[in-house]
Scaffold this active site. Sequence first.
Site, PDB file in Angstrom:
ATOM      1  N   HIS A  49       7.592  -8.099   4.712  1.00 49.12           N
ATOM      2  CA  HIS A  49       6.380  -7.979   3.908  1.00 49.12           C
ATOM      3  C   HIS A  49       5.495  -9.216   4.067  1.00 49.12           C
ATOM      4  O   HIS A  49       4.317  -9.178   3.790  1.00 49.12           O
ATOM      5  CB  HIS A  49       6.748  -7.883   2.412  1.00 49.12           C
ATOM      6  CG  HIS A  49       7.020  -6.490   1.953  1.00 49.12           C
ATOM      7  ND1 HIS A  49       6.041  -5.541   1.864  1.00 49.12           N
ATOM      8  CD2 HIS A  49       8.139  -5.879   1.525  1.00 49.12           C
ATOM      9  CE1 HIS A  49       6.559  -4.410   1.415  1.00 49.12           C
ATOM     10  NE2 HIS A  49       7.831  -4.595   1.203  1.00 49.12           N
TER      11      HIS A  49
ATOM     12  N   ASP B  47      -1.766  17.558  -1.946  1.00 47.39           N
ATOM     13  CA  ASP B  47      -1.512  17.190  -3.338  1.00 47.39           C
ATOM     14  C   ASP B  47      -0.191  16.397  -3.411  1.00 47.39           C
ATOM     15  O   ASP B  47       0.889  16.976  -3.410  1.00 47.39           O
ATOM     16  CB  ASP B  47      -1.436  18.476  -4.176  1.00 47.39           C
ATOM     17  CG  ASP B  47      -1.190  18.211  -5.644  1.00 47.39           C
ATOM     18  OD1 ASP B  47      -0.828  17.073  -6.016  1.00 47.39           O
ATOM     19  OD2 ASP B  47      -1.349  19.159  -6.433  1.00 47.39           O
TER      20      ASP B  47
ATOM     21  N   LYS C 144      11.914   6.495  -3.543  1.00 52.59           N
ATOM     22  CA  LYS C 144      10.537   5.956  -3.508  1.00 52.59           C
ATOM     23  C   LYS C 144      10.210   5.493  -2.090  1.00 52.59           C
ATOM     24  O   LYS C 144       9.090   5.673  -1.597  1.00 52.59           O
ATOM     25  CB  LYS C 144      10.401   4.804  -4.518  1.00 52.59           C
ATOM     26  CG  LYS C 144       8.973   4.333  -4.761  1.00 52.59           C
ATOM     27  CD  LYS C 144       8.501   3.233  -3.839  1.00 52.59           C
ATOM     28  CE  LYS C 144       7.093   2.749  -4.192  1.00 52.59           C
ATOM     29  NZ  LYS C 144       6.609   1.726  -3.273  1.00 52.59           N
TER      30      LYS C 144
ATOM     31  N   GLU D 245       0.084  -0.107   0.810  1.00 52.71           N
ATOM     32  CA  GLU D 245       1.214  -1.047   0.835  1.00 52.71           C
ATOM     33  C   GLU D 245       1.484  -1.572   2.243  1.00 52.71           C
ATOM     34  O   GLU D 245       1.679  -0.772   3.174  1.00 52.71           O
ATOM     35  CB  GLU D 245       2.465  -0.337   0.279  1.00 52.71           C
ATOM     36  CG  GLU D 245       3.664  -1.251   0.158  1.00 52.71           C
ATOM     37  CD  GLU D 245       4.845  -0.585  -0.557  1.00 52.71           C
ATOM     38  OE1 GLU D 245       4.619   0.212  -1.478  1.00 52.71           O
ATOM     39  OE2 GLU D 245       5.988  -0.877  -0.172  1.00 52.71           O
TER      40      GLU D 245
HETATM   41  C1  MEV Z   1       9.212  -0.438  -1.496  1.00 46.78           C
HETATM   42  O1  MEV Z   1       7.938   0.161  -1.600  1.00 46.78           O
HETATM   43  C2  MEV Z   1      10.253   0.599  -1.075  1.00 46.78           C
HETATM   44  C3  MEV Z   1      11.701   0.085  -1.101  1.00 46.78           C
HETATM   45  O2  MEV Z   1      11.998  -0.473  -2.363  1.00 46.78           O
HETATM   46  C4  MEV Z   1      12.585   1.271  -0.794  1.00 46.78           C
HETATM   47  C5  MEV Z   1      14.066   0.968  -0.949  1.00 46.78           C
HETATM   48  O3  MEV Z   1      14.447   0.090  -1.739  1.00 46.78           O
HETATM   49  O4  MEV Z   1      14.844   1.714  -0.310  1.00 46.78           O
HETATM   50  C6  MEV Z   1      11.897  -1.015  -0.086  1.00 46.78           C
END
Ligand code: MEV
Length: 436
Positions: A378, A280, A264, A80
Amino acid sequence: MNTSRIPGFYNLPIHERYPTLVQAAGLTLEELPPFEGGLTPEQADHMVENAVGTFSLPLGIALNFIVNGREVLVPMAIEEPSVIAGASFMAKLARAGGGFFATADAPLMIGQIQLLNLPDLPSARLKILEHKAALLTEANEIDPVLKKLGGGARDLEVRIIPDSPIGGFLVVHLIYDVRDAMGANAVNTACEHLAPRLEAISGGKAHLRILSNLADRRLARARCTIPVDELAFGEFSGEEVRDGIIAAWAFAAADPYRAATHNKGILNGVDAVVIATGNDWRAVEAGAHAYAARSGRYTSLSSWGKDAEGNLTGTLEMPLAVGIVGGATKVHPLAKAALKLMGVQTATELAEVIVSVGLAQNLAALRALATEGIQRGHMSLHARQVAIAAGASGDLIERVASQMVAEKVVRIDRAIEILQALSGQTTRNLGDQSRE
Ligand code: MEV
């Protein structure tokens, strides 16, 4: 390690980054093999069944990290865009507050043995506890190498599950110190070994014998302080950014839908280092999410606030079952190089670096979300990927990407138009591209 600050690293051509990295790390070219090639087909064939090849990911270096006063260059394997840049940038801001301060528990894993067919659960539980010392002694003899290294059985707990779809049963928890391993093999072996003894003592039937990925005896924690002035950029004041980050965290603390995405973002950083070191990542993911739901309501793994001076403060606490021996850590040549680069001596130290990267990554996401939004950051790498998908190569990738970013239109059809204008070359059919 000399320094984790390498100004201009981003702008170097890829082949010049490796020697620069070796120098910054204070290593020699022999000590740090280039991060290339990875597993051979033969190695892959020994690792999994039906192997037909290998699958690679980009490996980049997160810069600027100081963890517990030590400069660390952090390898990250991830597909990513913006993750490595985000971690590096936030680590730079954190340097002004001394970097990251991290601790990790002793490497205690939990093994579970499920005992069925017990009519009197409370009595069976006590019978097992009466034999606790003998059971621990026995568990300690299973792995002489681990015992010699100071690991082994530490405790034994017995839980009653009063009700389930098949009625009540007992669960024995074996708490096992796995030292510098992730520990799944050692724990599973110990559980399988103890099961017949537990059957004999309790009169029950041992069913599952397996480690728990909710490794909540093996937590890692990191904290950082970002001086409020460091947070200011563009038209945003430091206070605005700080308060925006705190409000973004409050959203995750209160709402599971947001908490999943927030966590995430933390795992973007955590997993990338876990993968680069041959660990892992599914185990780490499972542990993180289960821990985030430990209160019965899924919530944020991190917290953000401000100190008496108004500086931004952040903390992260999560289970981190990672090793520096066993599994792929010593088989995969790039994992070996990754551990060498970080200069970590123990699994605990590795966990301390990883949790710090998780906190930095969380900060990068919240800072972007609370200010200009995530898409801007991004954009440039995404634009390069779109340019490549449109058929650009060499210098044209950057030229097509830059023009799309300047126009704020990052789309395959526009990339093809720009490419045609720049090169006059025949590109692939637009209809085919749009379906990709
Ligand atoms: C994207 O890979 C991760 C985010 O969505 C984390 C977040 O929203 O805090 C940018």
